[in-house]
Design a protein around this motif. Structure first.
Motif, short mmCIF file in Angstrom:
data_model
loop_
_atom_site.label_atom_id
_atom_site.label_comp_id
_atom_site.label_asym_id
_atom_site.label_seq_id
_atom_site.Cartn_x
_atom_site.Cartn_y
_atom_site.Cartn_z
N ASP A 24 41.92 41.47 49.78
CA ASP A 24 40.72 42.23 49.37
C ASP A 24 39.50 41.70 50.13
O ASP A 24 38.81 40.78 49.69
CB ASP A 24 40.52 42.08 47.86
N PHE A 25 39.24 42.29 51.30
CA PHE A 25 38.04 41.95 52.07
C PHE A 25 36.82 42.64 51.43
O PHE A 25 36.96 43.63 50.70
CB PHE A 25 38.17 42.41 53.52
N GLY A 26 35.67 42.11 51.70
CA GLY A 26 34.45 42.77 51.27
C GLY A 26 34.32 44.13 51.96
O GLY A 26 34.77 44.31 53.09
N LYS A 27 33.67 45.09 51.28
CA LYS A 27 33.56 46.44 51.83
C LYS A 27 32.81 46.43 53.15
O LYS A 27 31.67 45.95 53.22
CB LYS A 27 32.87 47.37 50.84
N GLY A 28 33.47 46.92 54.20
CA GLY A 28 32.87 46.95 55.53
C GLY A 28 32.66 45.58 56.12
O GLY A 28 31.86 45.42 57.04
N SER A 29 33.38 44.55 55.62
CA SER A 29 33.16 43.17 56.08
C SER A 29 34.49 42.53 56.43
O SER A 29 35.55 42.92 55.95
CB SER A 29 32.47 42.37 54.96
N ALA A 30 34.41 41.50 57.30
CA ALA A 30 35.59 40.71 57.66
C ALA A 30 35.65 39.41 56.89
O ALA A 30 36.53 38.58 57.12
CB ALA A 30 35.58 40.41 59.17
N ASP A 31 34.71 39.22 55.95
CA ASP A 31 34.71 38.02 55.13
C ASP A 31 35.76 38.14 54.03
O ASP A 31 35.92 39.20 53.42
CB ASP A 31 33.34 37.80 54.50
N LEU A 32 36.46 37.03 53.74
CA LEU A 32 37.53 37.02 52.73
C LEU A 32 37.23 35.92 51.71
O LEU A 32 37.12 34.74 52.08
CB LEU A 32 38.90 36.79 53.38
N ASP A 33 37.07 36.32 50.48
CA ASP A 33 36.80 35.35 49.41
C ASP A 33 38.13 34.75 48.97
O ASP A 33 38.91 35.36 48.25
CB ASP A 33 36.10 36.05 48.24
N THR A 34 38.38 33.50 49.38
CA THR A 34 39.65 32.84 49.06
C THR A 34 39.71 32.30 47.64
O THR A 34 40.75 31.82 47.21
CB THR A 34 39.90 31.68 50.05
N LEU A 35 38.59 32.37 46.92
CA LEU A 35 38.59 31.90 45.53
C LEU A 35 39.07 32.99 44.58
O LEU A 35 39.38 32.72 43.42
CB LEU A 35 37.19 31.44 45.12
N VAL A 36 39.11 34.23 45.03
CA VAL A 36 39.67 35.31 44.22
C VAL A 36 41.17 35.07 44.06
O VAL A 36 41.87 34.79 45.03
CB VAL A 36 39.39 36.67 44.87
N ALA A 37 41.64 35.18 42.82
CA ALA A 37 43.03 34.81 42.52
C ALA A 37 44.04 35.61 43.35
O ALA A 37 45.00 35.05 43.87
CB ALA A 37 43.30 35.01 41.02
N ALA A 38 43.79 36.92 43.47
CA ALA A 38 44.74 37.75 44.21
C ALA A 38 44.80 37.35 45.68
O ALA A 38 45.88 37.27 46.28
CB ALA A 38 44.36 39.22 44.07
N ASN A 39 43.62 37.07 46.28
CA ASN A 39 43.60 36.64 47.68
C ASN A 39 44.29 35.29 47.85
O ASN A 39 45.04 35.08 48.81
CB ASN A 39 42.16 36.56 48.18
N ALA A 40 44.02 34.36 46.93
CA ALA A 40 44.61 33.01 47.02
C ALA A 40 46.14 33.09 46.93
O ALA A 40 46.85 32.40 47.67
CB ALA A 40 44.06 32.12 45.91
N ALA A 41 46.64 33.96 46.04
CA ALA A 41 48.09 34.09 45.87
C ALA A 41 48.74 34.69 47.12
O ALA A 41 49.79 34.21 47.58
CB ALA A 41 48.40 34.96 44.65
N GLU A 42 48.12 35.72 47.72
CA GLU A 42 48.68 36.34 48.91
C GLU A 42 48.66 35.38 50.10
O GLU A 42 49.63 35.30 50.86
CB GLU A 42 47.90 37.61 49.26
#
Length: 603
Positions: free
Chosen positions: A327-345
């Motif tokens: 789940d990248f930010g809308k229109g962004s290449a930044d990735l929040d690694t603290l979000v549970a779903a992102n961390a798990a993937e």
């Protein structure tokens, strides 16, 4: 005096039986020539008797003139003690004769015989055989009449437990208006009765119920089966035979039993137990000395247990891949690694990558990280955005997996994943057929932006944007590896065919349906054996005819199939070829009834 004389006679007969240990004999049927026999001499010669001086017959020898002693030996009874039986379709059928000597037969007695067989580690007690005297049966019939009276005394109608007259008096005295409705057929519900009487109908009924009678009736029901055996002096349950003897004499019964076979079953011993019953009481137990053995022959023992291999093509280059939804930010290449779903993937794809790079037999050439965007926005902007997102993921993987992966990581991008979008829409029932056809006909490869504009006018656009677009924002990892120490691009080798070996295991475990399912497609010796064991004789013969030169065992199977199909002349000819190749198959032929007739010529 007559009764006393009969009783004394019976006691003497029973004493003689006990002293001589008279027994019931069990033997295999004598309608075939048997391999092994016990010779039981029915009597003794005068010289063998030990109850006084011996007086023997003598005749004059015509050549020497001397007197020569002679005696007559009583006839012997030849009894077979074992037989070979065949396992077919997972079942074994045995036949044996149960012979009751006349000494064990009396009008006052019932002889109960219980054949028992050992099948593997299990002991199986078969249905009993009863030899009932006429007097014993007459007494049983009187007992049946008494049992009938006992059963009729059991109350079946629950109203019989209620003290009806006291109940009527109670209602008449306390509720005369209700009593007047005695002959009224209208129904009063329990709540209505409670409002009238102050108590419910069930409470009044319980009060006037004869509890003692209920308990006594329940006890009668519980001991009904026991009373049947007690009053009739007989067995309760299924019996194989119950014959009534009106006069003395030997009794012989041919017993047939079919049992489920099991792997490794080679022998089925059969023994006899039981005894003489008088007035329902055991007065003599059979010694149970007689025993016969059935040796089981199974076609599964002919299975070819040698390993079976299959050809395998080994490629030098190996490829694998995995997908991740981040789940990248809308229109962004930044990735929040603290979000549970992102961390798990991220943790999952890191694990996949470490597993790939850590294999001893493979060396990684490259790992390509490909990011894709949804259809929103311009194609040019999405192209730049997808590339930056791929770089972001590649950087995170490089940092977490160490310097070893830095040189093999590559980035790629799919600006707008129209191919995945079309595949999802084609199978989505929420999209109408008209909209689906419109979407699939769009020229998205040549004009992605104008194609995306068309989507805005569809009635399902909001559904597409909220439900399908997020599924297009994916990151894919493609792993390209090669086998170490392998110079050629392709190598042909063989490996153990585990599926085939499971079929052989099913065959030896007598699971013939599974064996046919697995081995049938191979059309070899074992598949023919599986079909033959399942009773598909024509199919087995078809496979054997297509094998070309046959081994001795394959010829044996062919002879067996031909014999089952009634083509005995051909079967005999094939069996002769089999024995010519392997003389040991002569002994095997004596074990199978379909082949046994062809072995007689070799005696």
């Amino acid at each position: 005096m007559v009764i006393l004389a009969a009783s004394c006679s019976g006691s003497r007969q029973l004493a003689d039986i006990s002293r001589s240990r008279v027994d019931v004999d069990v033997s295999v049927p004598s309608y075939e020539e048997d391999e092994d026999t016990d010779t039981a001499v029915a009597g003794k010669t005068a010289a063998e008797k030990d109850d006084g001086p011996s007086i023997m017959n003598a005749v004059k020898d015509l050549e020497t003139g001397e007197m020569v002693a002679v005696d007559v030996i009583n006839a012997s009874k030849v009894v077979a003690r074992f037989r070979n039986v065949a396992e077919r379709a997972g079942k074994v059928t045995v036949e044996f004769d149960v012979t009751v000597p006349s000494a064990l037969v009396s009008s006052r007695w019932q002889l109960r015989i219980f054949p028992e067989m050992a099948v593997g580690e299990d002991s199986l007690r078969l249905d009993p055989v009863l030899v009932t005297g006429a007097g014993y049966r007459s007494q049983q019939m009187r007992g049946y009449e008494r049992y009938k009276e006992f059963v009729s005394s059991i109350i079946r109608d629950s109203s019989g437990f209620v003290m009806v007259r006291p109940l009527e008096i109670f209602i008449e005295r306390n509720y005369p208006g209700i009593y007047a409705m005695k002959n009224d057929t209208s129904v009063i519900s329990d709540p209505e009765a409670a409002s009238i009487f102050g108590v419910t109908r069930s409470e009044v009924l319980r009060h006037y119920t004869r509890d003692g009678l209920v308990r006594r009736n329940r006890k009668k029901e519980e001991k009904s089966e026991m009373m049947l055996e007690k009053l009739t002096g007989g067995l309760t349950g299924w019996v194989r035979l119950d014959t009534v003897m009106t006069s003395g004499g030997e009794v012989c019964y041919r017993y047939t039993q079919t049992v489920e076979s099991r792997p490794g079953l080679k022998k089925i011993p059969v023994t006899i137990s039981g005894g003489i019953y008088e007035d329902g009481r055991l007065v003599y137990s059979l010694p149970g000395r007689s025993r016969i053995d059935f040796y089981v022959s199974s076609l599964s023992t002919l299975a070819d247990l040698s390993p079976h291999y299959r050809s395998v093509v080994v490629e030098r280059n190996v490829y694998d891949y995995t997908n991740a939804v981040l789940d990248f930010g809308k229109g962004s290449a930044d990735l929040d690694t603290l979000v549970a779903a992102n961390a798990a993937e991220l943790a999952r794809i890191r694990g996949n990558m470490e597993s790939m790079l850590g294999m001893n037999d493979y060396e990684a050439d490259s790992v390509v990280v490909t990011a894709s965007c949804s259809l929103e926005g311009s194609y040019r902007y999405n192209s730049s955005l997808a590339g930056r997102r791929a770089e972001t993921v590649m950087k995170l993987l490089s940092e977490s997996t160490g310097n070893g992966s830095a040189g093999i990581l590559r980035s790629a991008s799919i600006p707008e994943n129209w191919k995945l979008f079309a595949a999802i829409v084609a199978n989505d029932p929420s999209v109408s057929s008209a909209s689906r056809n419109r979407i699939l006909s769009l020229p998205y490869q040549q004009s992605p932006d104008s194609s995306e504009t068309v989507l805005h006018g569809l009635p399902e656009y909001r559904y597409l944007r909220e439900k399908i677009y997020p599924r297009l924002r994916t990151v894919r990892l493609d792993f390209y590896l090669h086998r170490k120490n392998m110079a050629r691009d392709t190598v042909y080798t063989s490996e153990l065919d585990s599926v085939y070996m499971k079929g052989v295991e099913a065959l030896t475990s007598l699971d013939y349906s599974k064996a046919v399912e697995i081995l049938g497609k191979y059309r070899d010796y074992n598949s023919a054996l599986a079909y033959l064991s399942s009773g598909y004789d024509s199919k087995a013969l078809e496979i054997l005819d297509g094998l070309g030169d046959l081994s001795a065992r394959a010829l044996y199977l062919k002879a067996l199939a031909l014999s089952r199909l009634g083509r005995e002349d051909e079967a005999s000819e094939i069996y002769d070829k089999c024995v010519g190749l392997d003389p040991s198959m002569l002994h095997r032929g004596r074990l199978d009834p379909e082949i046994q007739m062809f072995t007689l010529k070799y005696e």
